[in-house]
Each structure stands twice: as structure tokens, then as C-alpha cells.
Design an enzyme around this catalytic site. Structure first.
Site, short mmCIF file in Angstrom:
data_model
loop_
_atom_site.label_atom_id
_atom_site.label_comp_id
_atom_site.label_asym_id
_atom_site.label_seq_id
_atom_site.Cartn_x
_atom_site.Cartn_y
_atom_site.Cartn_z
CE LYS A 1 -9.78 -51.02 -56.53
NZ LYS A 1 -9.84 -52.43 -57.13
CD GLU B 1 -0.87 -51.49 -43.06
OE1 GLU B 1 -2.11 -50.98 -43.59
OE2 GLU B 1 -0.66 -52.61 -43.01
N GLY C 1 -6.07 -54.28 -57.14
CA GLY C 1 -4.75 -53.65 -56.63
C GLY C 1 -3.33 -54.25 -57.17
NE ARG C 2 -4.74 -60.35 -56.64
CZ ARG C 2 -5.90 -60.16 -55.94
NH1 ARG C 2 -5.97 -59.03 -55.07
NH2 ARG C 2 -6.85 -60.78 -56.27
CD GLU D 1 -3.63 -59.56 -52.24
OE1 GLU D 1 -2.57 -59.28 -51.52
OE2 GLU D 1 -4.10 -58.66 -52.90
CG HIS E 1 25.96 -68.91 -53.25
ND1 HIS E 1 27.40 -69.29 -53.37
CD2 HIS E 1 25.81 -68.31 -54.56
CE1 HIS E 1 27.74 -69.19 -54.51
NE2 HIS E 1 27.02 -68.55 -55.24
CE LYS F 1 -5.97 -53.29 -46.86
NZ LYS F 1 -6.49 -52.51 -47.92
C1 G6Q Z 1 -4.15 -56.05 -53.91
C2 G6Q Z 1 -4.78 -56.08 -52.48
C3 G6Q Z 1 -4.00 -55.38 -51.75
C4 G6Q Z 1 -3.88 -53.70 -51.71
C5 G6Q Z 1 -3.48 -52.98 -50.38
C6 G6Q Z 1 -3.47 -51.49 -50.48
O1 G6Q Z 1 -4.77 -56.65 -54.91
O2 G6Q Z 1 -5.95 -55.52 -52.49
O3 G6Q Z 1 -2.44 -55.54 -51.70
O4 G6Q Z 1 -3.38 -53.24 -52.99
O5 G6Q Z 1 -4.17 -53.48 -49.33
O6 G6Q Z 1 -4.85 -51.16 -50.59
P1 G6Q Z 1 -5.20 -49.82 -51.03
O7 G6Q Z 1 -4.61 -49.49 -52.55
O8 G6Q Z 1 -6.43 -49.56 -50.97
O9 G6Q Z 1 -4.30 -48.97 -50.01
#
Ligand code: G6Q
Length: 546
Positions: free
Chosen positions: A206, A212, A266-267, A352, A383, A511
Site C-alpha cells: 500500500k 521487507e 491493508g488488512r 490489528e 492432536h 517499522k
Molecule cells: C494492515 C497493516 C499492515 C500492512 C503491512 C504492509 O492493515 O497496516 O499489516 O498491511 O505493514 O504494509 P504495506 O502494504 O504498506 O507494505
């Protein structure tokens, strides 16, 4: 709002709890032949049986009063209307617009967002079909059959969970891979399996600033350029992002960028361009079916009264346990191997969104908010951690999810699977008394001494809650419904707790912290401002890596 300064509905619930808390579910079942029917809701092919919960009519009516007091119906309308309910970031939360299958406009700042959403969906459709048909090929003209999603958190968990859940629908020649962790292993293991000429990398971020994802994308880019040269990038890399500038800076042509917007968290983004790998794997028509399923749940959520509203009921059960029984955990157990990543996905969605301690009134809350969620696929988890769920001192309410029909109906497998899930729910609710153990052991001709020695160990307290969600089959439509159901459940709980479910300052904090330590590990900066533990760990690890 509430908590210490309790509201009427809250105080009433405390009172209801005082009188009800010791009630045994098995007695409630024994005294009411219609209990299952009374506490079962169905929407199309999804049936939710919440009768094995510690509730009765009085409890539910008090919970509905709480929802009414908190203005849940009005708050649902606010979300659907595009109001900026994510107040700390001054944004709307419009994942529901991404699957709005009606012609109704949805406005943000006076502008209808539907045309841009539909334009991106059209672009996704064209691109995913071009990949599947081999019209958009790699640099050397070969069909792109290895699709690698590079992303993390919301840009990984949703696409990964859905592609796995819908494995049955993949095009025969397509293979999907996910690179998320910054651990080099994540990249190495995927790159070892694929051929650059037939690989499409989807960089999903996003913000397009997540270390990462950008590091993994750089590594993959170098791998591709080493094999095919710089010119190949345009045919093997696309970006999914809200940040055009950063995409261009990274070296991906913005023609190859699929856009989404800051009103999509994002989620909550798997319904947007972030779902590109899903559309490629299962085909755009099936992707659209998933949007339609979610839309059906959205419509139900928006229009049903509180009493018949599935997400609202699920949310209220969670509130009942979390805030009155002080049970701050729950488990989601899908009895479907294809849904193995659902708990991890829901963990992010729930924890989150509602892992917050400050209310919308800018005050620290004095009541519990989001619970700890965990889970795994059944029967495997029976199990492992199910021992604690059956006999531990912690009570863990469980959501069981079971498709009636499997995509792989082999012999008696599905019936055995179903028998297992139903047995768990029944056993958790009924338990087994020492007297029952006694009788059982006597019937097996065990000695009195043996029975006395073992009967406590072999008994089960019971009265342990579970909700059983039966889905006809895990297809794109039903999966869309299921995911939207949980999204809305989380929303309702956030509204009852009066917190913002749509920000994530904790994620952003981690981050930033990393970026402070990284140059120290790389030896470009020395910093004496850490606590002694962190400083000595940095020193120790640097020594090992010398
Ligand atoms: C989701 C969070 C988080 C995010 C990641 C990746 O709601 O904000 O999980 O999706 O940190 O972020 P980017 O999509 O910006 O790389």
C-alpha cells in the site's frame, strides 16, 4: 463512554451476568427442545449455530440493548456512507465499496469512489485474463505461469489465505508463491523453485515503503535482471499500491501499476488490486463471485435487524465473554485443509483492528478490548492444543468452520472430518462428570481403586462454548461471505468498545524501530541510547556475524 463510568445497558449486563454466570448449557439444552433452532441463523449457504454458547433469551436481549445503546445500526450506516470513521487518520473505511455490486454511488469528500474502483477492477480483469490466456507473456515470449506475490501483513495474508482456500479453482498451469518475510529464506526458497522466463512478480504494498517488501522485491529484481537483463523488468514486474511516486522510484513502470486508495486498510484490501494474484489464479469471474459473496454479507449486515444479523450476534457473543466472563481469547478452527491460513488471516484482522487501548473520545479505556485469537486446521489441532481447550483452566470459546461438501470427496474422509468437528462441540458443551466416568469404567470392569485413581483426570468440566459455522462448500462466493462476516464482526466489536478499528500505529511503530537499529548492525552508526539488554544483544550478534 462505559467501563468505569458504566452505561445503563452495561450495568444491566453485569447484573444479568451475576445471575446467569453459573448456568450450565447442558441444562439449557435439556429444558428447551428448540434451543438449537432459536440460536441458529442462516444466510444463503452459511449457517451459524451459536446455541452452544453461555446465553439465554435474557442474556441476548441485554446484549441487543447494548448494541442499540451503542447505536450499532447507525454506525453501520456511517461506514457504508463513506463517512471518515477512521478518525485518527482522517479516512473513510470503504472495503465495502470494493465489492459494491449495486449501482449506488459511495461518496468520499463529495466524490463518488465507484468509478475509480470499477475502472481498476476492469484493469485487473483485463490483465489477469491476459496472463491466464498467455497474451501478456514474459520477456522471451513464454507464458507467465509462476506468480509470485511479494508483500507482507495486509498485502500478503489475505491473498495468501484466499488463494490457498480456493486452490481447487486454480488454472491448471498456474503456480502461486508468496514472499513475505525479510528472512532471506523466504526469497531463496521461492527463487529456487521458479524459472525467470515464466515468472511474474507482483509487488504488493500500500505504502510502497515497507522495508521487507522493498528488500525482497529488490532481491527478486536483481535475480531477474541477472538472468534476462534490465529490459525484462517491464514484462515481469507489476506493482499494487496507493503510492505512484514510490513505485516509479523503485523502477516499475507506472503503466504496470494497479491502484488502490487510502480508504482501503491493508488488512481489508484483498478485495482491491491487492487481490491480483487471486484473480490470476482462479480467474476474474471467480474473483468477482467472491466480491458478490461479500456483497451479499454486506447487504445482510446493513439491512438485518440486530437480532437476525449474523456479524452482530457473533460480535455480541465475543463481548459477553470478553467483558463479562473476562475470557480474553478465542480460537477459530476451520475443518478444511484449504482454510489452513484462515486463522492467521483473522488474527491480523481482529488483533490489528481491535488491539487498541484508547477510545474514540481520546481516553485510555478501562475495559478489555480485542481478545487474543489463535487457531489452526482441524482435525490436526485436536492432536495439539485441544487438550487445553477441553481440560485446561482457561476457557477458550471456539468458532468451528466446516464445509458440508469437500472439493476432495474421497471415501469416508469428509464424514470422518464432520464427525470430528461435531464431536468437539458436543464434548466441550456437555463435558463428562466423575459419575459418568465411574459408570464407564465400571462397565469396562475396572477395579474400584483404579476408578478412584483416574476418575478426576478422565472427567471434563464441560460448559465450554463454541459456535459452529456450516458452509455448503468453500467456493469463491461462500468464502467472500465468510470473510466479510468476520470483518463486520470485528467492526461491531470496535464500535461497542468505542475504539478505532482502522488504524495501526503499533505496526507503524515497529517499522520505525527497526530502521533505527539496522544501521547499527551494519556498522554505519553507533548508538548508546538503547537499554543495556538491546545494546549487548546488538554487540553479541555483531561479534558472531564478524
Ligand atoms: C494492515 C497493516 C499492515 C500492512 C503491512 C504492509 O492493515 O497496516 O499489516 O498491511 O505493514 O504494509 P504495506 O502494504 O504498506 O507494505
Amino acid at each position: 463512554m462505559f467501563g468505569k463510568s458504566k452505561t445503563k445497558a452495561w450495568k444491566h449486563l453485569e447484573n444479568v451476568y451475576k445471575h446467569f454466570s453459573e448456568t450450565q448449557m447442558k441444562d439449557l439444552f435439556a429444558s428447551d427442545a428448540h434451543r438449537a433452532e432459536k440460536y441458529t441463523l442462516q444466510l444463503e449457504n452459511i449457517l451459524v449455530d451459536f446455541s452452544k454458547n453461555r446465553i439465554d433469551e435474557n442474556v441476548m436481549s441485554a446484549l441487543y440493548d447494548l448494541a442499540r445503546e451503542r447505536g450499532i445500526k447507525e454506525k453501520i450506516s456511517e461506514m457504508f456512507s463513506g463517512k471518515k470513521i477512521n478518525t485518527t487518520e482522517n479516512r473513510a473505511a470503504l472495503h465495502i465499496a470494493l465489492r459494491n455490486r449495486s449501482d449506488k454511488p459511495i461518496y468520499v469528500d463529495g466524490r463518488d469512489v465507484m468509478p475509480q474502483i470499477n475502472a481498476t477492477l476492469e484493469k485487473m480483469k483485463n490483465f489477469s485474463e491476459a496472463i491466464r490466456l498467455g497474451i501478456f507473456t514474459g520477456y522471451t515470449g513464454k507464458k507467465l505461469t509462476n506468480i509470485v506475490n511479494i508483500g507482507i501483513g495486509g498485502s500478503d495474508l489475505g491473498p495468501c489465505m484466499v488463494t490457498s482456500a480456493l486452490r481447487h479453482y486454480w488454472a491448471k498451469d498456474i503456480r502461486c508463491y508468496f514472499i513475505s518475510n525479510i528472512d532471506g529464506t523466504s526469497c531463496a526458497e521461492v527463487l529456487n523453485k521458479i524459472d525467470p522466463e515464466t515468472t511474474l512478480f507482483i509487488v504488493a504494498s500500500k505504502t510502497f515503503t515497507t522495508i521487507e517488501t522493498l528488500t525482497n522485491a529488490k532481491t527478486c529484481r536483481k535475480w531477474l535482471v541477472d538472468a534476462l537483463g534490465e529490459h525484462a523488468v517491464a514484462k515481469h514486474f507489476i506493482a499494487l499500491s496507493t503510492n505512484k511516486e514510490e513505485v516509479a522510484k523503485f523502477g516499475i513502470n507506472t503503466d504496470n501499476m494497479f491502484e488502490f486508495w487510502d480508504f482501503v486498510g491493508g488488512r481489508y484490501s484483498l478485495w482491491s488490486a491487492i487481490g491480483m494474484i487471486i484473480a490470476i489464479a482462479i480467474g476474474y469471474k471467480n474473483f468477482e463471485r467472491m466480491l458478490e459473496g461479500a456483497y451479499a454479507m454486506d447487504t445482510h449486515f446493513q439491512n438485518s435487524d440486530l437480532e437476525h444479523n449474523i456479524p452482530v450476534n457473533l460480535a455480541l457473543l465475543g463481548i459477553w465473554y470478553n467483558n463479562f466472563y473476562n475470557i480474553h481469547r478465542y480460537a477459530v478452527i476451520p475443518y478444511d485443509q484449504y482454510l489452513q491460513y484462515l486463522p492467521a488471516y483473522l488474527q491480523q484482522l481482529d488483533m490489528e483492528s481491535n488491539g487498541k487501548s484508547v477510545s474514540l473520545d481520546n481516553k485510555y479505556v478501562d475495559y478489555a478490548t480485542g481478545p487474543v485469537l489463535f487457531g489452526g486446521a482441524g482435525t490436526n489441532v485436536q492432536h495439539s492444543f485441544f487438550q487445553l481447550i477441553h481440560q485446561g483452566t482457561e476457557i477458550v470459546p471456539v468458532d468451528f468452520i466446516i464445509p458440508a461438501i469437500s472439493h476432495n470427496e474421497i471415501g469416508a474422509h469428509q464424514q470422518i472430518l464432520i464427525a470430528n468437528v461435531l464431536a468437539q462441540g458436543e464434548a466441550l458443551m456437555l463435558g463428562k462428570t466423575e459419575e459418568e466416568v465411574n459408570e464407564e469404567m465400571e462397565a469396562a470392569a475396572k477395579s474400584k481403586a483404579e476408578i478412584n485413581r483416574l476418575k478426576k483426570y478422565r472427567s471434563f468440566s464441560g460448559n465450554r462454548p463454541s459456535t459452529t459455522i456450516v458452509c455448503k462448500k468453500i467456493d469463491p462466493y461462500n468464502l467472500g461471505m465468510l470473510i466479510a462476516m468476520y470483518e463486520h464482526k470485528v467492526f461491531v466489536q470496535g464500535k461497542i468498545w468505542n475504539i478505532n478499528s482502522f488504524d495501526q500505529f503499533g505496526v507503524e511503530y515497529s517499522k520505525k524501530l527497526t530502521l533505527k537499529i539496522l544501521p547499527e548492525l551494519q556498522g554505519t552508526v553507533t548508538n548508546n541510547s538503547h537499554d543495556s539488554s538491546t545494546s549487548s544483544l546488538i554487540k553479541h550478534i555483531k561479534n558472531i556475524r564478524k
